[in-house]
Design an enzyme around this catalytic site. Structure first.
Site, PDB file in Angstrom:
ATOM      1  N   THR A 162       0.642  -1.185  -0.135  1.00  0.00           N
ATOM      2  CA  THR A 162      -0.158   0.091   0.061  1.00  0.00           C
ATOM      3  C   THR A 162       0.957   1.294  -0.092  1.00  0.00           C
ATOM      4  OG1 THR A 162      -1.536  -1.378   1.299  1.00  0.00           O
ATOM      5  CG2 THR A 162      -1.850   1.125   1.135  1.00  0.00           C
ATOM      6  N   GLU A 163       0.439   2.436  -0.824  1.00  0.00           N
ATOM      7  CA  GLU A 163       1.114   3.719  -0.873  1.00  0.00           C
ATOM      8  C   GLU A 163      -0.119   4.698  -0.473  1.00  0.00           C
ATOM      9  OE1 GLU A 163       2.408   3.623  -4.904  1.00  0.00           O
ATOM     10  OE2 GLU A 163       3.901   1.975  -4.420  1.00  0.00           O
ATOM     11  N   GLY A 207      -1.256   7.096  -2.049  1.00  0.00           N
ATOM     12  CA  GLY A 207      -2.196   7.063  -3.186  1.00  0.00           C
ATOM     13  C   GLY A 207      -2.837   5.913  -3.757  1.00  0.00           C
ATOM     14  N   GLU A 244      -3.780 -15.526   2.698  1.00  0.00           N
ATOM     15  CA  GLU A 244      -3.809 -14.253   3.467  1.00  0.00           C
ATOM     16  C   GLU A 244      -5.117 -13.967   3.707  1.00  0.00           C
ATOM     17  OE1 GLU A 244      -2.158 -10.823   1.659  1.00  0.00           O
ATOM     18  OE2 GLU A 244      -3.118  -9.395   3.197  1.00  0.00           O
ATOM     19  N   ARG A 274     -23.845  -9.283  35.808  1.00  0.00           N
ATOM     20  CA  ARG A 274     -24.431  -8.083  35.916  1.00  0.00           C
ATOM     21  C   ARG A 274     -25.895  -8.257  36.306  1.00  0.00           C
ATOM     22  NH1 ARG A 274     -23.397  -2.880  37.072  1.00  0.00           N
ATOM     23  NH2 ARG A 274     -24.861  -1.394  36.032  1.00  0.00           N
ATOM     24  N   GLN A 295     -35.244 -11.531  28.068  1.00  0.00           N
ATOM     25  CA  GLN A 295     -35.383 -12.298  26.644  1.00  0.00           C
ATOM     26  C   GLN A 295     -34.458 -11.523  25.718  1.00  0.00           C
ATOM     27  OE1 GLN A 295     -39.047 -12.425  24.413  1.00  0.00           O
ATOM     28  NE2 GLN A 295     -38.946 -14.938  24.849  1.00  0.00           N
ATOM     29  N   GLY A 354     -22.632   0.770  29.861  1.00  0.00           N
ATOM     30  CA  GLY A 354     -21.637   1.740  29.878  1.00  0.00           C
ATOM     31  C   GLY A 354     -20.242   1.244  30.081  1.00  0.00           C
TER      32      GLY A 354
END
Ligand SMILES: Cc1cc2nc3c(=O)[nH]c(=O)nc-3n(C[C@H](O)[C@H](O)[C@H](O)COP(=O)(O)OP(=O)(O)OC[C@H]3O[C@@H](n4cnc5c(N)ncnc54)[C@H](O)[C@@H]3O)c2cc1C
Length: 384
Positions: A126-127, A129, A244, A270, A281, A342
């Site tokens: 990757t470059e 541009g 890859e 919790r 549910q 949160g």
């Protein structure tokens, strides 16, 4: 569900790697995340333990085992969230170029070191541009006697700060028509004059991984460092992309599992309105849906792993898996974060990191849009 692609030997290897990962890698993750890179000593330890050469040829120090051994490493790295240590980039994305196209001299000089961990690998396509449109790279490598003179800039290069050998994608024939015929792969050693590392780029996730700019200014690379034949670079890149992209899918499903497992534990603890939130549910349905998606994804990835080990051409299916599993990973991370309330937004909670780390999966190794372009083309939908 019992996965049927692994043998007893694979399971033993998983136990061995998991022990190593929990004792030697996991304690370092926080430091890597704050320093924005991993360290050469860890790479050498991985080499000493044989985790950089499981699938490499025996004659250069590897174990010549099948790809499932490296898939296990990917899954276990994802399980402990050691995303900074890009073992699969080194083992399964970069090292295969040396194995497939390297001369005997290159293998002796670089492959043996990649297996011991002395040589850390990166690949620079990757470059600034040019990303998706790889045939349009602007980095030049112009022949001058027994050297190529390399000029150009690369960006977003994983391992860019720590690599000592970079596979560089460059135009050796800038006038070639079509342009991709002018691309070659060069092995650039990091101590070559004219090779410079730029910034280690600050980013949203994958905090422990160095993602860098690289610059080449009249960087003279000996002709014996061309990988394979001049002008074959684009073809070589295309040949390696199946693996890859499969690596990304393997890691994505493993990350989904980790987010899901942690969230199942969290919702049981919790409490709200006098009961664990697991009792609502909505919580149950959300987690049931995600668990079903992850099982479906795992079944698909396992099928692809088995086909890849058999040496089949599964480019279309791997492209499907890459976009589908990475989209799923983003969905799982977002839904699991929501179930943390949160706390999910707080960096003290791993799910917040999962959310940030998931974002890049649909971008690198070919964006998910490019995956769909490939699939559409293979379905015969390209009119060009
Ligand atoms: C953390 C990280 C690590 C990376 N590591 C490496 C590395 O080690 N080596 C390396 O070479 N690169 C690396 N990359 C770069 C990565 O491979 C590129 O970012 C990716 O290929 C996309 O290129 P781009 O960023 O230039 O986006 P662009 O190509 O500019 O794309 C922008 C948008 O346009 C869309 N688009 C582009 N073309 C088409 C099309 N034909 N049809 C439909 N949509 C299209 C894309 O899908 C995307 O949504 C890394 C990136 C990141 C973020």
């Amino acid at each position: 569900m019992q996965r049927d692609i692994f043998s007893e030997e694979h399971d033993l290897f998983r136990q061995q790697f998991r022990r190593f990962a929990e004792t030697e890698l996991e304690p370092q993750i926080e430091r890597w995340n704050s320093e924005g890179r991993t360290d050469p000593a860890t790479w050498r330890r991985c080499g000493e333990e044989g985790f950089l050469g499981a699938t490499a040829p025996e004659e250069y120090g590897g174990a010549d085992a099948d790809f499932l051994y490296d898939a296990i490493i990917m899954e276990e790295v994802a399980r402990i969230r050691a995303h900074g240590l890009m073992l699969s980039l080194h083992n399964n994305i970069c090292r295969p170029y040396l194995e497939a196209y390297g001369s005997e001299d290159q293998k002796q000089r670089f492959l043996t070191g990649a297996i011991t961990g002395e040589t850390i690998l990166a690949i620079a396509m990757t470059e600034p541009g040019t990303g998706s449109d790889l045939a349009n790279v602007q980095t030049r490598a112009i022949r001058d006697g027994d050297h190529y003179v390399v000029n150009g800039a690369k960006t977003f290069i994983s391992n860019g700060q720590i690599a000592n050998l970079v596979i560089v994608v460059a135009k050796t024939d800038p006038d070639a028509n079509p342009p991709h015929n002018g691309i070659s792969l060069l092995l650039v050693e990091a101590d070559t004059p004219g090779f410079e590392r730029g910034r280690n780029l600050p980013k949203l996730g994958l905090k422990g991984q160095d993602t860098s700019e690289l610059f080449f200014r009249d960087c003279r690379v000996p002709v014996e460092n061309v990988l394979g034949e001049e002008g074959q670079g684009f073809k070589q890149l295309m040949q390696q992309l199946q693996q890859e992209r499969l690596c990304i899918a393997v890691a994505s499903i493993a990350s989904c599992r980790r987010s899901l497992d942690d969230t199942i534990d969290y919702v049981k603890e919790r409490r709200a309105f006098g009961q664990p939130i697991a009792g609502f549910q909505n919580t149950q349905f959300k987690l049931a849906e995600l668990a079903a998606d992850v099982e479906a994804g795992q079944a698909f990835v396992d099928k692809l792993l088995a086909a890849h080990v058999r040496g089949e051409d599964i480019v279309t299916e791997v492209s499907m898996a890459k976009f589908w599993t990475t989209d799923l990973q983003k969905k799982v991370a977002a839904e699991c974060l929501q179930l943390h309330g949160g706390y999910g937004f707080m960096l003290e909670y791993p799910i917040a990191h999962d959310y940030a780390d998931a974002a890049v999966q649909s971008i690198y190794a070919g964006t998910n849009e490019i995956m769909k372009v490939i699939i559409a083309r293979r379905l015969g939908l390209d009119s060009r």
